[in-house]
Design an enzyme around this catalytic site. Structure first.
Site, PDB file in Angstrom:
ATOM      1  NE  ARG A  82       2.629  -4.284 -12.246  1.00  0.00           N
ATOM      2  CZ  ARG A  82       1.327  -4.449 -12.414  1.00  0.00           C
ATOM      3  NH1 ARG A  82       0.621  -3.426 -12.246  1.00  0.00           N
ATOM      4  NH2 ARG A  82       0.973  -5.628 -12.396  1.00  0.00           N
ATOM      5  CD  GLN A 116      -8.757  -1.376 -11.831  1.00  0.00           C
ATOM      6  OE1 GLN A 116      -8.341  -2.809 -11.892  1.00  0.00           O
ATOM      7  NE2 GLN A 116      -8.642  -1.066 -10.714  1.00  0.00           N
ATOM      8  N   GLY A 139      -9.521   4.024  -7.815  1.00  0.00           N
ATOM      9  CA  GLY A 139      -8.545   5.172  -8.240  1.00  0.00           C
ATOM     10  C   GLY A 139      -8.604   5.107  -9.831  1.00  0.00           C
ATOM     11  CD  GLN A 140      -9.841   8.797 -13.667  1.00  0.00           C
ATOM     12  OE1 GLN A 140     -10.946   8.433 -13.037  1.00  0.00           O
ATOM     13  NE2 GLN A 140      -9.763   9.248 -14.926  1.00  0.00           N
ATOM     14  CG  HIS A 188      -3.226   1.229  -2.119  1.00  0.00           C
ATOM     15  ND1 HIS A 188      -1.969   1.199  -2.503  1.00  0.00           N
ATOM     16  CD2 HIS A 188      -3.893   0.297  -3.056  1.00  0.00           C
ATOM     17  CE1 HIS A 188      -1.512   0.436  -3.356  1.00  0.00           C
ATOM     18  NE2 HIS A 188      -3.002  -0.111  -3.952  1.00  0.00           N
ATOM     19  CG  LEU A 210      -1.906  -1.294   1.406  1.00  0.00           C
ATOM     20  CD1 LEU A 210      -2.559  -1.290   2.527  1.00  0.00           C
ATOM     21  CD2 LEU A 210      -2.699  -1.427   0.170  1.00  0.00           C
ATOM     22  CG  HIS A 211       0.895   3.356  -3.117  1.00  0.00           C
ATOM     23  ND1 HIS A 211      -0.181   4.333  -3.515  1.00  0.00           N
ATOM     24  CD2 HIS A 211       1.072   2.643  -4.144  1.00  0.00           C
ATOM     25  CE1 HIS A 211      -0.787   3.654  -4.615  1.00  0.00           C
ATOM     26  NE2 HIS A 211       0.062   2.799  -4.858  1.00  0.00           N
ATOM     27  CG  ASP A 270      -5.304   1.283 -11.959  1.00  0.00           C
ATOM     28  OD1 ASP A 270      -4.339   0.770 -12.720  1.00  0.00           O
ATOM     29  OD2 ASP A 270      -5.137   1.592 -10.778  1.00  0.00           O
TER      30      ASP A 270
HETATM   31  P1  AMP Z   1      -3.958  -2.028  -6.926  1.00  0.00           P
HETATM   32  O1  AMP Z   1      -3.278  -2.281  -5.577  1.00  0.00           O
HETATM   33  O2  AMP Z   1      -2.655  -1.439  -7.664  1.00  0.00           O
HETATM   34  O3  AMP Z   1      -4.606  -3.010  -7.583  1.00  0.00           O
HETATM   35  O4  AMP Z   1      -4.616  -0.739  -6.500  1.00  0.00           O
HETATM   36  C1  AMP Z   1      -5.851  -0.701  -5.643  1.00  0.00           C
HETATM   37  C2  AMP Z   1      -6.710   0.559  -5.986  1.00  0.00           C
HETATM   38  O5  AMP Z   1      -5.796   1.641  -5.683  1.00  0.00           O
HETATM   39  C3  AMP Z   1      -7.135   0.697  -7.514  1.00  0.00           C
HETATM   40  O6  AMP Z   1      -8.460   1.379  -7.397  1.00  0.00           O
HETATM   41  C4  AMP Z   1      -6.222   1.641  -7.994  1.00  0.00           C
HETATM   42  O7  AMP Z   1      -6.499   2.469  -9.305  1.00  0.00           O
HETATM   43  C5  AMP Z   1      -6.006   2.643  -6.768  1.00  0.00           C
HETATM   44  N1  AMP Z   1      -4.632   3.277  -6.697  1.00  0.00           N
HETATM   45  C6  AMP Z   1      -3.498   2.985  -7.097  1.00  0.00           C
HETATM   46  N2  AMP Z   1      -2.585   3.796  -7.360  1.00  0.00           N
HETATM   47  C7  AMP Z   1      -3.353   4.990  -7.123  1.00  0.00           C
HETATM   48  C8  AMP Z   1      -2.862   6.455  -7.061  1.00  0.00           C
HETATM   49  N3  AMP Z   1      -1.506   6.749  -7.198  1.00  0.00           N
HETATM   50  N4  AMP Z   1      -3.769   7.170  -6.794  1.00  0.00           N
HETATM   51  C9  AMP Z   1      -5.183   6.834  -6.340  1.00  0.00           C
HETATM   52  N5  AMP Z   1      -5.352   5.507  -6.612  1.00  0.00           N
HETATM   53  C10 AMP Z   1      -4.720   4.474  -6.829  1.00  0.00           C
END
Ligand code: AMP
Length: 311
Positions: free
Chosen positions: A183, A149, A143-144, A33, A29-30, A146
């Site tokens: 990533r 998605q 999150g926007q 998230h 997480l960052h 993606d």
């Molecule tokens: P992931 O763990 O990469 O599958 O991401 C989980 C959720 O966090 C998804 O809805 C992503 O779009 C969102 N997310 C990832 N990075 C960001 C970001 N930099 N800003 C906002 N939402 C994000």
């Protein structure tokens, strides 16, 4: 904060949490998230987060095995945010042995990421359907970052009448503009220094738009010109598309909040980024037009049902 693994444990813990804001993640997480968690916290009685590196959304040859993981750190971050329940299923908790059902969202998955990552959005739609059924959220937060998605999930929830509200939060960025991503940890120091060029390319398209350009070719050229300044960046695509259909545009219709998106490789790391073109002062003077700039609110097209029971 409760942490559960199996579907039975989840069902018991889910109990009566009131309205539930659900944040599906793949962990590591960052702040991106956490921005979703905070949005869920503000609008719901309870917050449920899933951490699951979903194998079906990785194509063969992608980074499933090397995807970064740090569960202890993730749980500490979620606890500090006041999350109520975390679901950390194993693969067999999500996909029972012999599982062979896939959910396909047509059309909007044929382009952009879907065209370059065959099967990716089937995996996303399938896992989200399973997670939504199990968690039974009132609202789910995405999150926007993606961008495609979010379009796929909205379509999925609408078409299958899954009975939840889809909320989209803006992209969180590092101070130098790089979109936060699990990533990013793959980037070498030299690559990390180059990576903000993706955001600068999007801003160049935005600036060209603000300067009055309306032809897609002009806006895309502005972005490509910035990307070309960094030879280490291998561009896969730069797109200007309708934000709902993802159809490529020849010309910008300011009322539709056009989406500029791109994907590029930097060494072995594939990065994506996007921007919804902000309206110009002239657009804003025309009250019949509205902005699509990084949507902050729950999608009004998916009203939350009074009883968000998936049945
Ligand atoms: P992931 O763990 O990469 O599958 O991401 C989980 C959720 O966090 C998804 O809805 C992503 O779009 C969102 N997310 C990832 N990075 C960001 C970001 N930099 N800003 C906002 N939402 C994000």
């Amino acid at each position: 904060m409760r942490v559960v693994t199996t579907r039975d444990e989840l069902a018991r813990a889910r109990g009566d949490l009131g309205t539930v804001g659900f944040v599906p993640t793949m962990g590591y997480l960052h702040d991106g998230h956490l921005s979703l968690v905070r949005a869920a916290r503000r609008a719901n009685d309870s917050v449920v987060v899933s951490i699951f590196v979903n194998p079906t959304q990785f194509d063969p040859g992608e980074d499933l095995d090397s995807y970064p993981r740090d569960l202890d750190r993730d749980l500490a971050m979620l606890e500090a945010e006041g999350v109520d329940l975390v679901w950390t299923p194993r693969v067999e908790d999500v996909y029972p042995p012999g599982s062979s059902t896939r959910v396909t969202v047509g059309g909007v998955t044929d382009v952009l990421e879907g065209a370059r990552r065959p099967g990716h959005f089937d995996g996303v739609a399938t896992v989200c359907t399973i997670l939504f059924r199990a968690v039974r959220p009132t609202r789910a937060y995405f999150g926007q970052k993606d961008a495609q998605q979010t379009v796929v999930i909205r379509r999925l929830v609408r078409d299958l009448a899954l009975g939840l509200e889809v909320c989209v939060e803006p992209i969180r960025r590092e101070p130098d503009g790089l979109a936060m991503s699990s990533r990013n940890t793959y980037l070498s120091t030299a690559e990390r220094a180059v990576a903000p060029v993706l955001h600068r390319a999007l801003l160049a398209a935005q600036e060209a738009y603000a300067a009055g350009h309306r032809q897609a070719s002009d806006l895309l050229e502005a972005a490509h010109a910035v990307l070309a300044t960094e030879p280490a960046v291998a561009v896969e695509y730069v797109s200007l598309a309708d934000p709902d259909t993802l159809a490529e545009l020849d010309e910008v219709d300011p009322g539709r909040g056009p989406l500029v998106s791109l994907a590029a490789r930097l060494g072995r790391t594939r990065l994506i980024d996007s921007l919804v073109l902000a309206p110009t002062a002239a657009d804003l003077r025309d009250s019949s037009r509205s902005s699509g700039q990084n949507p902050k609110i729950c999608d009004p097209r998916e009203p939350a049902p009074a009883d968000a029971d998936l049945g």
